[in-house]
Design a protein around this motif. Structure first.
Motif, PDB file in Angstrom:
ATOM      1  N   ASP A   1       0.862  -1.177   0.000  1.00 26.20           N
ATOM      2  CA  ASP A   1       0.000   0.000   0.000  1.00 26.20           C
ATOM      3  C   ASP A   1       0.900   1.229   0.000  1.00 26.20           C
ATOM      4  O   ASP A   1       1.590   1.526   0.988  1.00 26.20           O
TER       5      ASP A   1
ATOM      6  N   TRP B   1       0.105   4.245   0.105  1.00 26.75           N
ATOM      7  CA  TRP B   1      -0.359   5.251   1.072  1.00 26.75           C
ATOM      8  C   TRP B   1       0.315   5.044   2.424  1.00 26.75           C
ATOM      9  O   TRP B   1       0.809   5.981   3.058  1.00 26.75           O
TER      10      TRP B   1
ATOM     11  N   ILE C   1       3.900   6.826  -9.217  1.00 26.22           N
ATOM     12  CA  ILE C   1       2.940   7.862  -8.806  1.00 26.22           C
ATOM     13  C   ILE C   1       3.156   9.085  -9.693  1.00 26.22           C
ATOM     14  O   ILE C   1       4.260   9.622  -9.764  1.00 26.22           O
TER      15      ILE C   1
ATOM     16  N   MET D   1      -1.169  14.211  -4.032  1.00 23.44           N
ATOM     17  CA  MET D   1      -1.219  13.189  -2.996  1.00 23.44           C
ATOM     18  C   MET D   1      -0.665  13.725  -1.677  1.00 23.44           C
ATOM     19  O   MET D   1      -1.191  13.428  -0.590  1.00 23.44           O
TER      20      MET D   1
ATOM     21  N   SER E   1      -5.859   2.537  -1.749  1.00 23.83           N
ATOM     22  CA  SER E   1      -4.947   2.626  -2.901  1.00 23.83           C
ATOM     23  C   SER E   1      -5.246   1.470  -3.838  1.00 23.83           C
ATOM     24  O   SER E   1      -5.435   0.327  -3.399  1.00 23.83           O
TER      25      SER E   1
ATOM     26  N   ASP F   1      -9.766   8.688  -9.023  1.00 21.80           N
ATOM     27  CA  ASP F   1      -8.924   9.211  -7.942  1.00 21.80           C
ATOM     28  C   ASP F   1      -9.643  10.423  -7.336  1.00 21.80           C
ATOM     29  O   ASP F   1      -9.564  11.528  -7.886  1.00 21.80           O
TER      30      ASP F   1
ATOM     31  N   PHE G   1      -6.872   6.551  -4.047  1.00 26.02           N
ATOM     32  CA  PHE G   1      -5.732   6.926  -4.880  1.00 26.02           C
ATOM     33  C   PHE G   1      -5.504   5.841  -5.924  1.00 26.02           C
ATOM     34  O   PHE G   1      -5.390   4.651  -5.590  1.00 26.02           O
TER      35      PHE G   1
ATOM     36  N   LYS H   1      -3.137   4.287  -8.679  1.00 29.52           N
ATOM     37  CA  LYS H   1      -1.720   4.239  -9.062  1.00 29.52           C
ATOM     38  C   LYS H   1      -1.596   3.805 -10.523  1.00 29.52           C
ATOM     39  O   LYS H   1      -2.209   2.806 -10.931  1.00 29.52           O
TER      40      LYS H   1
END
Length: 1119
Positions: A183, A185, A205, A211, A238, A294, A311, A313
């Motif tokens: 993850d 995040w 990313i 972010m 994520s 997102d 989020f 990716k």
């Protein structure tokens, strides 16, 4: 024969259509409308075939028209005819129309561009242009747009001979171990701020700044206890692009309505967003996530909300097509092209470690993007551009080498000596390979100046010097010198002076033939396919009769290809399109009444040579290969100057030229090749006339280096005449792999190695046989592949060939040291290893007697003995002894095998005593214990009223027990099972008598039974609920009803009874009523009702069913 004087006229060759003959004004051919049908521009689909047709009217033409198919400015497609390009020509005699066809087989991206069709016929020409564009194959659109919802869970262009593209390199991608799902995040929250950029590049990313802003806004506060939510959303989620994600909450009230919001906007159910409700759990599933997903999401229950961030990716951008090396010359355009996995990805270009940008590159470099393709363009290659070019993405890199050589100027046509008469025109003409090259003309070392009589022209690659009204002062040596090149072309201008003498009547015939500088035989050389016209002046009075002969055959005066044209004082010998059979000795005879004259001349036809033969690869190295070939069978009549070589990769159509100067030898070492890639070679022969057709392609070959030597070579076993060796594979193998191993041996002190195996062995062990007893021998092993033999691995010490006595020793496996227990019918397979030299003799015994049972199989080898029983029986139980013996020395071991089965039932089961609520039972052990100790008994009881058996005791060790807690007034019988290691016996032992539990004197008078009235009218306990479903997905509506007698159930749609329609399935399970609707359509929407009817009344419930169609992807994207 009269002496020949220089007052003759030399022959001239017919010039190509685009050149001007001496004595003629330079004029362009007349442009006329020769086309009846012109090829049209088209858009072709990649991988499909396309055709173009052109028709030419020849009714007004003297000669057959010549048509060329061209691409771009100068590329003649006729030289590219093959599998990819095919040409066809036909002629209609009635309409006198020629039809020309060009077929492009399996169109590729490189076929796109401008094309030109050009037709010429003597002084007439016509041309037309057309365009070809290539489009990719369009994928078929899904017929059912809901399939996405179902699955949500889970250039080459022929570059021609002058193409200088370098080696096509493909880097081998290193196989990376699958990375564990992480993850990002959580990683960002735990990382230091200085590591943010590194983490963003590693995990792909793209919006790091956004972010980090969201990361800053989040506050780590203690969560409040919520009345509406039992479990809230996580702070952040994520997900990889293209995957699905589930957002789940648990609500306190399972009937509470719930809303999902995205960036403050309510989300509606669709194929993209799927809502699920199971008990208190509510789940939002987002399928095929993209960057638009997102966002911030909310779950609303009443007045309470919970928030989260999702989020998305992006996967790292990888390079799917690597750059190719380029080999070119100065001034050419160079393109480096890579293809990446995602459109719009950022690609960084570098040269020798220095980044190339639009600002720093100025006009030297251009950067181009075409979908997934990224192209670096160098407009004008120079020596300083040589180096290594890199293309970087955040998921890969590619590099290529650029080699630039100086451009050599080639002379396509040199100037020739001229002999002209007074007042005629003299034209010196030459043609070079570069149309941009300028030059100067010199006469006897002095530069020629242009005037009204002398003109100098430069058109394309052709340079001309034209002298009108030739005078004797114009005689001299003329030279053309190209600017910037150490090269000069020279020719001589001769002047013919015509003398007029008084010729008396009856002058004998004379042939005026110039043979200056020749030997005893006049030789005329002509290139195959060209026109030969040889003019010979004759004199005599009366005019003589002319006769041309080749051997004994007279050349007739006709319109044929080989003909004679005769005038009063001139005889012309013409060959239209010279061929090899036209070569030979020709004689010219002129006769009149005054006499006869005769002359002979030899016509030699020369041509480009045949292709070289037998091109093959004789040896290969890590990045090189040696190629040999045989000279062509026919050299074209002119000595071979050398050869040109080309190579290409298998599967590619692009040939790379290996040398620019002719190579004289027939053996060539090709270098700078890629190990492990298959190549083909072809060779061109070059003589003074031109370049031959390419030879047949060589058999594919692969540059491969031999492997390193095998490792850890050791001796495994030695006998009186053999030696067993074993080893490990080489540390370095390479792309060629290993075809096998060769084992060699020799006596100590000798260097005469003998090969032990004729064919390479694939295993890593080998026994060398036929060795002399008592000799000391050395051994070595080499690995063999397509590149040849590896360095040898040699034993460090010699081995004495003599068998070593080793006492027999049995190595009994640990699990066989205790008693081996098997169930009847199972398979027994025992492998007992042993050692000893020479080979021990193995013997099996059972209970001290040699084993002779045919149902027990044995087999022995040099190192072990096997005992095998396919289906074990109780008779196979016993002590098995294995004995191995070498001469007088022996070793033995015992193996105890016990074959068991379930026991028989106990016998003599009796109820011996009954008191109170207890009964005493006894029995005898079973007659058959199944060849195993009885480990217990299981006792069961049965009431004679119910006849049902209940277990009282398990694993009872004694042959008797006391059963308590029996019910007063009942009579009981008993049964007993015996038990061993196989389990309970199949049959029990039943008691011969019963136990009666007598009453103690109390009498119970129960009240009379009054049956309760259970009749009731139907009543629905759970109603039907309105539903909204997606078309094409099977659904169901349910309700619950009670009533007695059992009511009759009637299902209705829009007040119409649903009959035996196979689309509907009606179920009734203990009062729960379900109507299954199979794949509903829009027409299945409406109001559904369920009616329950019995003799006491009826009840009815209804609901509304809405059937909707899933939104299209395009409409969903607009939202």
């Amino acid at each position: 024969m009269t002496p020949l004087t220089p007052t003759t006229q030399v022959f001239e060759k017919e010039l190509p259509p685009d050149e001007v003959a001496p004595g003629e004004d330079p004029q362009l051919s007349e442009l006329t409308g020769l086309f009846v049908l012109k090829p049209e521009s088209t858009t072709a689909t990649k991988g499909k075939d396309v055709s173009f047709v052109a028709k030419v009217d020849s009714s007004t033409l003297i000669r057959k028209p010549s048509l060329k198919w061209l691409k771009g400015k100068w590329l003649d497609l006729g030289s590219k005819a093959g599998k990819h390009l095919q040409f066809k020509e036909s002629y209609d005699r009635n309409t006198k129309i020629y039809t020309y066809e060009m077929h492009i087989i399996k169109v590729v991206d490189g076929d796109a561009g401008g094309y030109r069709c050009e037709v010429t016929s003597k002084d007439k020409c016509d041309s037309c242009t057309f365009e070809v564009s290539v489009q990719a194959v369009q994928e078929e659109q899904q017929d059912n747009i809901l399939e996405a919802f179902k699955r949500s869970g889970d250039a080459d262009e022929d570059a021609g001979d002058l193409d200088f593209s370098a080696l096509l390199k493909k880097r081998q991608k290193k196989q990376q171990a699958p990375k564990e799902e992480v993850d990002v995040w959580d990683i960002l929250k735990a990382a230091k701020p200085c590591d943010y950029e590194k983490i963003a590049f590693e995990y792909g990313i793209t919006d790091l700044r956004g972010m980090l802003k969201r990361l800053k806004k989040m506050k780590t506060v203690e969560p409040k206890k919520s009345d509406a939510f039992l479990k809230k959303l996580e702070p952040a989620y994520s997900v990889d692009k293209g995957k699905k994600i589930q957002l789940s909450v648990e609500v306190a009230d399972p009937d509470a309505p719930i809303k999902w919001l995205k960036n403050g906007q309510e989300i509606k159910p669709s194929a993209k967003y799927v809502f699920e409700s199971v008990g208190n759990k509510r789940t939002l599933t987002i399928n095929k996530c993209n960057l638009s997903d997102d966002a911030a999401y909310e779950c609303v229950v009443g007045e309470e909300k919970c928030f989260t961030e999702v989020f998305v990716k992006e996967p790292p951008v990888t390079i799917t097509k690597l750059m190719d090396d380029v080999h070119t010359v100065v001034g050419e355009k160079v393109e480096f092209e890579v293809e990446v996995s995602e459109e719009g990805a950022h690609v960084k270009w570098m040269k020798d470690g220095v980044e190339l940008t639009k600002e720093s590159a100025a006009s030297k470099y251009r950067f181009k993007k075409d979908g997934k393709k990224h192209i670096l363009i160098i407009n004008d290659a120079r020596k300083e551009d040589i180096g290594t070019y890199f293309a970087f993405t955040n998921g890969g890199e590619s590099k290529a080498e650029l080699e630039v050589e100086e451009k050599e100027l080639q002379v396509l046509q040199s100037i020739a000596d001229l002999t002209v008469k007074a007042s005629e025109q003299a034209v010196f003409k030459c043609e070079v390979s570069d149309e941009k090259v300028t030059g100067k003309w010199f006469k006897d070392g002095v530069e020629v100046q242009a005037s009204d009589r002398i003109k100098m022209t430069h058109i394309g690659r052709t340079h001309k010097l034209t002298i009108n009204d030739v005078k004797p002062s114009d005689v001299g040596d003329y030279t053309f010198v190209p600017d910037g090149y150490a090269l000069s072309l020279s020719a001589k201008l001769n002047f013919l002076e015509i003398k007029i003498d008084y010729v008396p009547r009856q002058d004998p015939p004379k042939i005026h033939l110039d043979t200056s500088g020749s030997g005893s035989q006049n030789t005329i050389t002509v290139v195959a396919g060209n026109k030969l016209r040889f003019d010979v002046e004759i004199s005599g009075d009366p005019p003589p009769v002319v006769c041309w002969m080749k051997g004994d055959k007279t050349v007739s005066e006709s319109e044929g290809r080989v003909r004679v044209e005769t005038r009063k004082t001139l005889s012309s010998f013409v060959i239209q399109g010279a061929e090899k059979e036209d070569e030979g000795l020709y004689s010219l005879t002129v006769t009149n009444p005054a006499g006869e004259d005769k002359a002979e001349l030899f016509v030699k036809v020369v041509d480009v040579p045949d292709p070289p033969e037998n091109v093959k690869c004789t040896s290969v190295g890590e990045d090189c290969a040696t190629i040999t070939w045989d000279p062509p069978a026919f050299d074209g009549g002119v000595p071979i100057k050398g050869y040109l070589m080309e190579r290409k990769k298998i599967g590619s159509s692009r040939w790379t030229k290996l040398n620019f100067d002719v190579y004289e030898s027939t053996t060539y070492e090709a270098k700078k090749m890629i190990e492990g890639v298959l190549y083909e070679m072809r060779v061109f022969a070059v003589n003074g006339i031109g370049i031959s057709q390419p030879s047949a392609n060589s058999k594919p070959f692969m540059p491969i280096a031999p492997t390193s030597e095998p490792t850890r070579l050791m001796v495994e076993d030695v006998t009186d005449s053999t030696c067993a060796l074993k080893w490990l594979p080489p540390e370095k193998v390479g792309p060629g792999g290993i075809d096998g191993y060769i084992i060699e041996y020799c006596q100590e002190g000798s260097d005469q190695w003998v090969q032990a195996n004729q064919e390479p062995v694939e295993r890593n062990q080998y026994r060398v046989k036929g060795l002399p007893v008592g000799e000391k021998m050395l051994f070595r092993v080499v690995a063999v592949n397509i590149a040849g033999r590896s360095p040898p691995a040699t034993l460090s010490q010699a081995v004495t060939i003599r068998e070593i006595m080793e006492h027999p020793k049995i190595r009994l496996p640990r699990h066989l040291r205790a008693k081996l227990v098997r169930v009847v019918g199972e398979k027994i397979n025992l492998v007992i290893p042993f050692q000893g030299k020479p080979r021990p003799v193995a013997t099996w015994f059972k209970d001290g007697v040699p084993l002779e049972d045919r149902s027990v199989g044995t087999r022995s080898s040099d190192v072990d003995s096997i005992l095998f029983i396919r289906s074990a029986e109780r008779s196979h139980s016993g002590k098995y002894t294995l004995s191995v013996q070498i001469e007088n020395v022996a070793d033995s071991t015992d193996i105890h095998i016990q074959v068991v089965e379930k026991p028989g039932p106990p016998i003599k089961v009796n109820v011996t005593d009954v008191w109170g609520f207890n009964a005493s039972i006894e029995w005898k052990p079973p007659k058959d214990d199944g060849n195993s100790e009885i480990i217990g008994y299981t006792i069961q009881k049965s009431d004679l009223k119910t006849k049902e058996w209940f277990t009282v005791y398990e694993h009872n060790r004694r042959p008797g027990c006391t059963v308590s807690d029996l019910v007063m007034g009942n009579e009981y019988s008993f049964r007993v099972f015996s038990e061993n290691i196989c389990g309970l016996s199949d049959e029990p032992g039943f008691s011969k008598n019963t136990a009666v539990i007598c009453k103690t004197g109390l009498e119970y008078n129960p009240p009379p039974f009054k049956e309760k009235d259970r009749n009731t009218c139907p009543k629905f306990t759970a109603p039907l609920v309105d539903r909204s479903v997606v078309a094409g997905y099977t659904t169901a509506i349910s309700c619950a009803v009670r009533g007695y007698p059992k009511p009759k159930i009637i299902w209705m749609k829009n007040k119409m009874i649903i009959g035996q329609d196979p689309k509907f399935l009606m179920l009734n399970h203990q009062g729960v009523l379900t109507l299954n609707i199979r794949k509903p359509s829009l027409y299945d929407g409406g109001r559904y009702s369920c009616k329950a009817v019995n003799d006491l009344g009826e009840d009815e419930v209804e609901c509304k069913l809405e059937v909707r169609v899933a939104q299209e992807k395009g409409e969903e994207a607009k939202k």
